[in-house]
Structure formats: structure tokens, C-alpha cells
Design a protein around this motif. Structure first.
Motif, PDB file in Angstrom:
ATOM      1  N   TYR A  83       7.746  -3.353  -7.485  1.00 44.05           N
ATOM      2  CA  TYR A  83       6.728  -2.545  -8.175  1.00 44.05           C
ATOM      3  C   TYR A  83       7.336  -1.473  -9.081  1.00 44.05           C
ATOM      4  O   TYR A  83       6.634  -0.588  -9.552  1.00 44.05           O
ATOM      5  CB  TYR A  83       5.791  -1.898  -7.149  1.00 44.05           C
ATOM      6  N   GLN A 105      -4.704  -4.690   3.155  1.00 45.85           N
ATOM      7  CA  GLN A 105      -4.140  -3.986   1.996  1.00 45.85           C
ATOM      8  C   GLN A 105      -5.083  -2.888   1.500  1.00 45.85           C
ATOM      9  O   GLN A 105      -4.641  -1.776   1.223  1.00 45.85           O
ATOM     10  CB  GLN A 105      -3.868  -4.983   0.867  1.00 45.85           C
ATOM     11  N   PRO A 142       0.822  -1.224   0.000  1.00 52.54           N
ATOM     12  CA  PRO A 142       0.000   0.000   0.000  1.00 52.54           C
ATOM     13  C   PRO A 142       0.852   1.269   0.000  1.00 52.54           C
ATOM     14  O   PRO A 142       0.517   2.237  -0.708  1.00 52.54           O
ATOM     15  CB  PRO A 142      -0.810  -0.120   1.298  1.00 52.54           C
ATOM     16  N   SER A 160      -1.929  -8.549  -3.735  1.00 52.00           N
ATOM     17  CA  SER A 160      -0.980  -8.485  -2.629  1.00 52.00           C
ATOM     18  C   SER A 160      -1.639  -8.980  -1.338  1.00 52.00           C
ATOM     19  O   SER A 160      -1.013  -9.649  -0.517  1.00 52.00           O
ATOM     20  CB  SER A 160      -0.502  -7.040  -2.475  1.00 52.00           C
ATOM     21  N   ASP A 216       5.099 -15.249  -4.146  1.00 55.21           N
ATOM     22  CA  ASP A 216       3.692 -15.082  -3.757  1.00 55.21           C
ATOM     23  C   ASP A 216       2.853 -16.235  -4.284  1.00 55.21           C
ATOM     24  O   ASP A 216       1.985 -16.777  -3.584  1.00 55.21           O
ATOM     25  CB  ASP A 216       3.138 -13.756  -4.301  1.00 55.21           C
ATOM     26  N   MET A 250      -4.618  -0.001  -9.151  1.00 53.13           N
ATOM     27  CA  MET A 250      -4.205  -0.117  -7.732  1.00 53.13           C
ATOM     28  C   MET A 250      -5.071  -1.142  -7.004  1.00 53.13           C
ATOM     29  O   MET A 250      -4.576  -1.923  -6.206  1.00 53.13           O
ATOM     30  CB  MET A 250      -4.328   1.266  -7.072  1.00 53.13           C
ATOM     31  N   THR A 310       4.724 -12.066  -8.027  1.00 56.66           N
ATOM     32  CA  THR A 310       6.029 -12.726  -7.867  1.00 56.66           C
ATOM     33  C   THR A 310       5.824 -14.232  -7.707  1.00 56.66           C
ATOM     34  O   THR A 310       4.776 -14.680  -7.228  1.00 56.66           O
ATOM     35  CB  THR A 310       6.799 -12.206  -6.636  1.00 56.66           C
ATOM     36  N   GLY A 327       0.447  -4.280 -16.002  1.00 52.36           N
ATOM     37  CA  GLY A 327       0.712  -3.336 -14.911  1.00 52.36           C
ATOM     38  C   GLY A 327       0.510  -3.920 -13.520  1.00 52.36           C
ATOM     39  O   GLY A 327       0.772  -3.260 -12.523  1.00 52.36           O
ATOM     40  N   GLN A 378      -0.418 -11.938   1.100  1.00 50.84           N
ATOM     41  CA  GLN A 378      -0.244 -11.743   2.549  1.00 50.84           C
ATOM     42  C   GLN A 378      -1.174 -12.654   3.327  1.00 50.84           C
ATOM     43  O   GLN A 378      -0.786 -13.280   4.307  1.00 50.84           O
ATOM     44  CB  GLN A 378      -0.563 -10.281   2.913  1.00 50.84           C
ATOM     45  N   GLY A 392      -5.132  -0.033   3.961  1.00 50.81           N
ATOM     46  CA  GLY A 392      -3.875   0.709   3.874  1.00 50.81           C
ATOM     47  C   GLY A 392      -3.795   1.532   2.607  1.00 50.81           C
ATOM     48  O   GLY A 392      -3.304   2.660   2.605  1.00 50.81           O
ATOM     49  N   GLY A 393      -4.297   0.981   1.517  1.00 48.17           N
ATOM     50  CA  GLY A 393      -4.218   1.665   0.225  1.00 48.17           C
ATOM     51  C   GLY A 393      -5.222   2.796   0.088  1.00 48.17           C
ATOM     52  O   GLY A 393      -4.912   3.838  -0.479  1.00 48.17           O
ATOM     53  N   GLN A 419      -4.029  -4.687  -7.786  1.00 49.87           N
ATOM     54  CA  GLN A 419      -2.719  -4.955  -7.168  1.00 49.87           C
ATOM     55  C   GLN A 419      -2.854  -5.173  -5.663  1.00 49.87           C
ATOM     56  O   GLN A 419      -2.234  -6.067  -5.091  1.00 49.87           O
ATOM     57  CB  GLN A 419      -1.771  -3.786  -7.449  1.00 49.87           C
ATOM     58  N   LEU A 420      -3.699  -4.351  -5.030  1.00 42.06           N
ATOM     59  CA  LEU A 420      -3.905  -4.500  -3.586  1.00 42.06           C
ATOM     60  C   LEU A 420      -4.572  -5.835  -3.267  1.00 42.06           C
ATOM     61  O   LEU A 420      -4.231  -6.492  -2.279  1.00 42.06           O
ATOM     62  CB  LEU A 420      -4.746  -3.337  -3.041  1.00 42.06           C
ATOM     63  N   ILE A 460       1.687  -6.581 -10.772  1.00 39.82           N
ATOM     64  CA  ILE A 460       2.925  -7.336 -10.501  1.00 39.82           C
ATOM     65  C   ILE A 460       2.613  -8.578  -9.664  1.00 39.82           C
ATOM     66  O   ILE A 460       1.932  -8.501  -8.641  1.00 39.82           O
ATOM     67  CB  ILE A 460       3.935  -6.444  -9.738  1.00 39.82           C
ATOM     68  N   PRO A 505       9.879 -10.525 -11.024  1.00 39.52           N
ATOM     69  CA  PRO A 505       8.416 -10.401 -10.914  1.00 39.52           C
ATOM     70  C   PRO A 505       7.762 -10.427 -12.304  1.00 39.52           C
ATOM     71  O   PRO A 505       8.350  -9.987 -13.292  1.00 39.52           O
ATOM     72  CB  PRO A 505       8.233  -9.041 -10.254  1.00 39.52           C
ATOM     73  N   LEU A 518       2.453   1.767  -3.551  1.00 38.90           N
ATOM     74  CA  LEU A 518       1.485   2.179  -4.579  1.00 38.90           C
ATOM     75  C   LEU A 518       1.066   3.637  -4.376  1.00 38.90           C
ATOM     76  O   LEU A 518       0.891   4.383  -5.336  1.00 38.90           O
ATOM     77  CB  LEU A 518       0.262   1.256  -4.564  1.00 38.90           C
ATOM     78  N   LYS A 519       0.910   4.040  -3.118  1.00 41.17           N
ATOM     79  CA  LYS A 519       0.541   5.440  -2.853  1.00 41.17           C
ATOM     80  C   LYS A 519       1.655   6.387  -3.296  1.00 41.17           C
ATOM     81  O   LYS A 519       1.391   7.443  -3.871  1.00 41.17           O
ATOM     82  CB  LYS A 519       0.270   5.629  -1.358  1.00 41.17           C
ATOM     83  N   ILE A 571      10.719 -13.389   2.451  1.00 38.08           N
ATOM     84  CA  ILE A 571       9.978 -12.126   2.363  1.00 38.08           C
ATOM     85  C   ILE A 571      10.171 -11.301   3.630  1.00 38.08           C
ATOM     86  O   ILE A 571      10.406 -10.098   3.575  1.00 38.08           O
ATOM     87  CB  ILE A 571       8.469 -12.410   2.155  1.00 38.08           C
ATOM     88  N   ARG A 586      12.743  -3.876  -1.103  1.00 38.21           N
ATOM     89  CA  ARG A 586      12.437  -5.063  -1.911  1.00 38.21           C
ATOM     90  C   ARG A 586      11.113  -4.874  -2.662  1.00 38.21           C
ATOM     91  O   ARG A 586      11.007  -5.143  -3.857  1.00 38.21           O
ATOM     92  CB  ARG A 586      12.348  -6.283  -0.984  1.00 38.21           C
TER      93      ARG A 586
END
Lengths: 389, 289
Positions: free
Chosen positions: A247, B250, A215, B8, B139, B1, B136, B132, B12, B253-254, B4-5, B134, B127, A218-219, B208, A242
Motif C-alpha cells: 500500500y 475488513q 485495515p 481486500s 489476490d 479506503m 495484487t 489509488g 481475504q 477493522g477499518g 480498498q477494504l 491497490i 501491485p 490504511l488507518k 501471503i 509486506r
């Protein structure tokens, strides 16, 4: 008459026997000076405890060269685990039970802030090893000496460095939300506002123990930041870098003195991921230079299994300043004479710190100024401004 | 975004789910809440580190050996620390797990206290960029392993005789031993399996998160939140709970604040306990009086 002579003799004998005990300061004998050392030797911040070995190596080396004014330094070490409660207990033990002459300790600002009052009350000279919070030495405490680049100094250096790049307008800040993070973040944000009239384009948190920075990355990518200032511990800085690499974020990243360039590269496991990393550099020379290697060898002389890295040198300048002041205080050592000698220390160049140490009776924040460093083809390069790259 | 979130978050969440899965499997088999599971996670990673850097083994044999070592550690804990407590109250058993958790952490600190160590990734592929977004390989591996183990445990507990015996043994140990089931051996094996599963999670995640003695402490809280959200003792619930927490962390947070990421697990525990104590897939227990 006989009685008077007898009394005089007894008093004289008593004075001879008791004299040294009354004349000498706590922790000082005819052949030793007891110095208390404390730091996080265990726990999640134990990495900072590496600095303790650097400090002890300086004192052991002094002992091997005959000591100071005929006295050897007797080291008493306590572990705080970077926990203020444990730290307070450790310092009380050093003062009351071990009865040390002086304390050379503290790598976690939270612990130092917690023990300050106790040390002030006891009047024991207290020289910080590596805790950097500006609040430690501002306001000044007469018996506390801070031969470390403070968080204000570090933050100022980092922000000024970023602003030397033409067109810098957007600086994102990512910090831990604990006391340590705040004590580093706040001076940076304040200096950015006061000196350049800017607010951070983003002011984010990433907590200790985090295993992901998606997060935040990306922000920052969306905000198109010019620089990222990281006020975080080594593990989280490695995770941030990392993920930034993952990204494709190629913004220069600035980090404080708690970050070692080479260790971070090793932890990230990728040279490309750290090529945009710039850290506040508390030393006068790159750690792989001959000037610094001799200090590393000194640590390994006394601690052969210790892996020397950037943190290991952090308290060595302060320890050398302590030695210098002990010498200057003379053979009739008292705490006051020792503190007077520290207060007289001007431009003390240990050859380790990025700037010389100066204490005055009014200012005990001993180091002003500093530089940034980055890895250039795998070698540490020290730089004052962006254009030095 | 957003995508991606989500991705991710799945990665997680898979970590949380994998840890929660080991705790849930042990809970189902023995009804013990293991507060030391984070140290199985840490132990697996550190044993592998030793296998690679001290013994000099390649990653795969080192990882297999680390899992075996941790399996034996789990069995030993059951035999030496848990079994002697017999039918002690749950709180006493839980306290024993807290005690060995701190003991293990202390041992790790004694050896690696000042270090944050790197662990090489299982795969070192770059990755993958899909329009656009990503992804890995690490993951993907963690998510895949989580799915594999949840299916494996589901089949074991629901579709095999051994699994049914396991559930019977945990529901009524005395009855199970009366019909000839070796409950002690079964419990020891399940402790071994839980420790092995913790080790697998640690081995997959260490590249990680990096290695340090306290690495299991935070993950344990997240795994508890996953178990609470999914319903204690429910294997699928633990995985869904873990994935949901990962994704919601995520997204919060985003889109809201990065400060929410770390407190999210605690918010989940509080909210679930207040609103639906049995969790998403748990069955509300009722007692006839």
C-alpha cells in the motif's frame, strides 16, 4: 570402652559414606552439576526455542574444556510449547523429579510468570534465557535472575530512538492483544506519555495468525504517523511489512528484539519492504560480524543441522553468566553460594549482549540499555539514534 | 479506503471460501465434518515447499505434484482411518478428524517446529494501482481460483450424473451400494478431492501467510464461520459466507476497531446459530413426529 570406640568408628564411617550426600546441594555430585533448561521447542512459538541450543552449546563447550571446578554440566531439557500449563508441569518435573541444581530457562513471558511461584517456593536458582516481560524481575524475586533486556528497557529504547528524529509527534502502535503483546505495548505507551507527554496517534491490534494488515495500514496512512511501533511476533511483522509495501506506506517501523532483520527480509521476500524496519538489537555486534559468528560456529559445533539466526544467541550471555557464577561459587557448591555469586556479578561483558550484565541483591534485571539496528545495503547496522543512519 | 477494504475483504474472503469449499464438498458427499481440513491446507503448502526447496522442482510442477500427493493422502485417510469406522456416529468420525489433524500438525512441527518459512509468490508482478486502489496478482489469482472451483463443483453436483450419484450415495449409502454404486471408492475419491482442494488453497495462500505448522488452525475457524453463515452443505453458501466474512472483517477493522477483526468469525457463528441456524442458503430441517 570397646563399645564407645566401636560407636565412634561406625559414626565416622557413616559420616564418610553419607557425608558427600548431606554436604552437596541437590543436583550436584562430585563430578556433575545438573541444570534444567526449558523453552518452546515445539508449537507456534518454537522459533524462540532456537535460543535453547545457544545456551546448551555454551554448557557443552564448558564441559569440553574440563567443566567447572572439576564438575561437568549435566543438561536436562524440557519442552513447554510456550504453554503456561505445560511449562508449569515441566518446571515441577525439573525440580521434583530431575532434582536440578538450578534452572536456566524460559523464553515465553507467560510461561515464566506461571512458574515463578513454583520456583520461588522451591528456592531453586532460576536464570531466564530470553523471556523479556518486566514483570518477571519487577518486583524482584531473590532466586530469579533476568539477564535479558526487559520489555520496559526495550520499549524505552524504541520510543527514545523515534524521538531522536526531529519533529516526531505521531507514533502509531500495533500490538497483539495477548499477554506478550500487552507486556511490550504497555511500557512503550507509558514511556511515551511520561517522557514526552504524548499519546499514540493510533493504538491498534493485529492478532497472532492474521494473514492481512490492510485495515491497520490504511488507518496508519490516514493518520499520517511519523513512526509505527510493532509489538508483534515475527510472522505478523512480516505480513505487516509486506502489506505496508503493497500500500506504499513508507513510515519507519520499529520492532522489538523478537524480530530478526534478516529473517524478516527473507520472509517478506523483498528488500525494499524492509528498508524502513528498525529493530531493538540485543547484541553488541551485527550477527554477521566475526565477533558474533564465533558464537554461531559454537552452536553448529554441537548442533550441525541447526540454522543459526538472531534468536539463537539470546540466552548465551545468561549462560556465560551462570558459568561465571558457578566458577566464583567455588568447589563447595551450594545454591546460596551460587546466588551470592550472581548477586556479585558486576558489568559482566560476555561480548554478546548489547550491554553488560549487572546483578545486585536489590535488582535482578541484569541488562540496562540497548540499541536499534537496521539493514543498510543488506548489512546489519547498529545505531543508537536516528541521526546515526 | 472503503473500496480498498472491500477489495481486500474479497481477497481475504476468497481464502476462507476456498477452504470452506473443500470442507463443504466433503460434507455433501460423506456427511462428515472434517476438522482436519486445516491440515490439508497446511500439508499442501509444506509438500510444495519440499518439492521446491528439497527436490528442486519449479513452482508449477511442484504445485501439481503437491496436489497429487495430498489427493493420495486424503484417499489414504479415508481407507485407513475413516472406512474402518463404518457407520460410526458422526461425533466419533469428527473426533477421528480432530485426531489426525493433531497428528499431522505434530509431524509438521517435528520437521519445521521452529521455523516460519517463506514461500515464493506464484507471480512476482508488482501491485497494480488503479486510481489509488491497490490490487495484487496473488489476490486476483486466489479470487479467480475460488470462482473457478465453485462453478466446477456446482456443475459436478447439480448438472452431472456422477454428481447426482454422489448425492445419492451420501444420502443413502446402503441403497446406493445395492444399486451397484461403489460407495467406498466414491468416498475415498471425495476425501482425495477435499485434500487436493485444501492443498490448492494452501499453495495459493502460503506466499501471503508464510508457512508454519499451525497455519491451518485459524483458517479452519474462518472456514467454519463461512460454512455456518452460508449454510452447511451449500457450495454457493460456503463461498458467499467466506466472502462476506472477509469483507465484514475488513470493514469492521477499518471503521470500528482492529480488535474486532479476529473475533468476527466467532461472532458470526454465534449470531447465525442463534438467529438462522440453517445459514443464509441452508434449508431448515424439519422432522415430522
Amino acid at each position: 570402652m570397646f563399645k564407645t570406640k566401636y560407636l565412634a568408628c561406625m559414626l565416622g564411617l557413616g559420616a564418610m559414606l553419607a557425608g558427600p550426600a548431606f554436604a552437596q546441594a541437590p543436583g550436584v555430585t562430585d563430578d556433575s552439576i545438573k541444570i534444567g533448561i526449558f523453552g518452546p521447542m515445539t508449537g507456534s512459538a518454537a522459533l524462540f526455542g532456537k535460543a535453547v541450543f545457544g545456551v546448551e552449546a555454551v554448557y557443552k563447550d564448558v564441559n569440553d574444556h574440563g567443566g567447572i571446578n572439576g564438575r561437568k554440566i549435566d543438561i536436562v531439557r524440557e519442552d513447554t510449547g510456550c504453554d503456561p500449563t505445560r511449562g508449569t508441569a515441566a518446571v515441577k518435573k525439573l525440580i521434583s523429579q530431575s532434582q536440578v541444581f538450578a534452572i536456566n530457562g524460559g523464553l515465553c513471558s507467560g510461561v515464566v510468570m506461571a512458574v515463578k511461584e513454583e520456583v520461588a517456593k522451591a528456592g531453586v536458582p532460576f536464570v531466564i534465557i530470553g523471556a523479556a516481560s518486566s514483570a518477571i524481575s519487577d518486583p524482584m524475586m531473590p532466586n530469579l535472575f533476568h539477564p535479558v533486556a526487559t520489555t520496559s528497557n526495550v520499549a524505552k529504547t524504541m520510543i527514545d530512538f523515534a524521538m531522536t528524529r526531529e519533529g516526531t509527534k505521531k507514533i502509531a502502535v500495533v500490538s497483539h492483544s495477548d499477554d506478550w503483546g500487552k507486556s511490550n505495548r504497555d511500557p512503550a505507551v507509558d514511556h511515551l506519555k511520561e517522557a514526552y507527554g504524548l499519546d499514540p496517534v493510533l493504538d491498534l491490534t493485529m492478532e497472532r495468525g492474521s494473514s492481512d494488515a490492510t485495515p491497520q495500514i490504511l488507518k496508519i496512512r490516514n493518520a499520517d504517523a511519523d513512526f509505527v511501533v510493532l509489538m508483534m511476533y515475527p510472522a505478523e511483522v512480516a505480513i505487516f511489512l509486506r502489506d505496508a509495501y503493497k500500500y506504499g506506506l513508507k513510515v519507519p517501523v520499529l520492532a522489538p528484539q523478537s524480530i530478526s532483520l534478516k529473517d524478516t527480509r527473507e520472509r517478506v521476500g523483498n528488500d525494499a519492504a524492509v528498508e524502513n524496519l528498525y529493530v531493538f538489537y540485543p547484541y553488541a555486534h551485527p550477527t554477521d560480524s566475526p565477533e558474533m559468528e564465533k558464537w554461531g560456529k559454537l552452536i553448529n559445533k554441537y548442533y550441525p543441522d541447526e540454522r543459526v539466526e538472531s534468536f539463537s544467541y539470546l540466552g548465551m550471555s545468561g549462560a556465560l553468566a551462570v558459568v561465571e557464577a558457578l566458577k566464583a561459587a567455588g568447589p563447595d557448591l551450594t545454591r546460596q553460594k551460587f546466588m551470592d555469586a550472581l548477586n556479585d556479578l558486576r558489568d559482566f561483558d560476555s561480548g554478546i549482549s548489547s550491554a553488560p550484565i549487572t546483578f545486585t541483591p536489590e535488582d535482578h534485571a541484569g541488562i540496562k540499555g540497548g540499541a536499534m539496528a537496521t539493514l543498510d545495503d543488506g548489512k546489519v547496522t547498529v545505531m543508537k539514534k536516528w541521526q546515526d543512519k | 479506503m472503503f473500496v480498498q477494504l472491500i477489495l481486500s475483504g474479497v481477497a481475504q474472503g476468497s481464502i476462507y471460501a476456498l477452504v470452506a469449499l473443500g470442507m463443504t464438498a466433503l460434507f455433501r458427499a460423506t456427511t462428515i465434518v472434517n476438522f482436519g481440513h486445516g491440515e490439508f491446507f497446511m500439508g499442501g503448502a509444506f509438500v510444495l515447499y519440499v518439492m521446491i526447496n528439497v527436490v528442486g522442482l519449479p513452482f508449477l510442477p511442484g504445485a501439481l505434484l503437491a496436489i497429487v500427493v495430498m489427493f493420495l493422502v486424503g484417499m489414504t485417510i479415508e481407507r485407513v482411518l475413516i472406512r474402518p469406522m463404518g457407520l460410526a456416529p458422526h461425533i466419533a468420525l469428527a473426533m477421528m478428524t480432530v485426531a489426525f489433524s493433531f497428528l499431522f500438525r505434530g509431524i509438521a512441527r517435528a520437521f519445521w517446529g521452529r521455523e516460519v518459512l517463506p514461500m515464493p509468490a506464484v507471480f512476482s508482478f508488482p501491485p497494480i494501482d488503479v486510481a489509488g486502489v491497490i490490487i495484487t496478482t496473488q489476490d486476483l489469482l486466489i479470487t479467480g481460483m475460488t470462482l473457478f472451483f465453485v462453478v466446477l463443483f456446482f456443475i459436478f453436483f447439480q448438472r452431472t450424473n456422477l454428481g447426482r450419484i454422489a448425492q445419492a450415495a451420501s444420502a443413502n449409502p446402503r441403497g446406493a451400494s445395492l444399486v451397484g454404486i461403489n460407495v467406498n471408492l466414491f468416498h475415498g475419491t471425495m476425501w482425495g478431492v477435499a485434500a487436493g482442494l485444501g492443498a490448492i488453497a494452501g499453495i495459493l495462500v502460503a506466499p501471503i501467510t508464510l508457512l508454519y505448522p499451525d497455519m491451518g488452525a485459524l483458517i479452519l475457524i474462518k472456514a467454519f464461520a463461512a460454512m455456518t453463515l452460508g449454510g452447511f452443505g451449500n457450495l454457493g453458501g460456503a463461498v458467499v459466507g467466506g466472502l462476506l466474512i472477509g469483507i465484514l472483517e475488513q470493514l469492521s477493522g477499518g471503521y470500528l476497531s482492529t480488535a474486532l477483526i479476529d473475533i468476527f468469525a466467532y461472532l458470526v457463528i454465534i449470531a447465525v446459530l442463534l438467529i438462522r441456524p440453517a445459514g443464509l442458503f441452508g434449508i431448515r430441517e424439519s422432522q415430522r413426529v
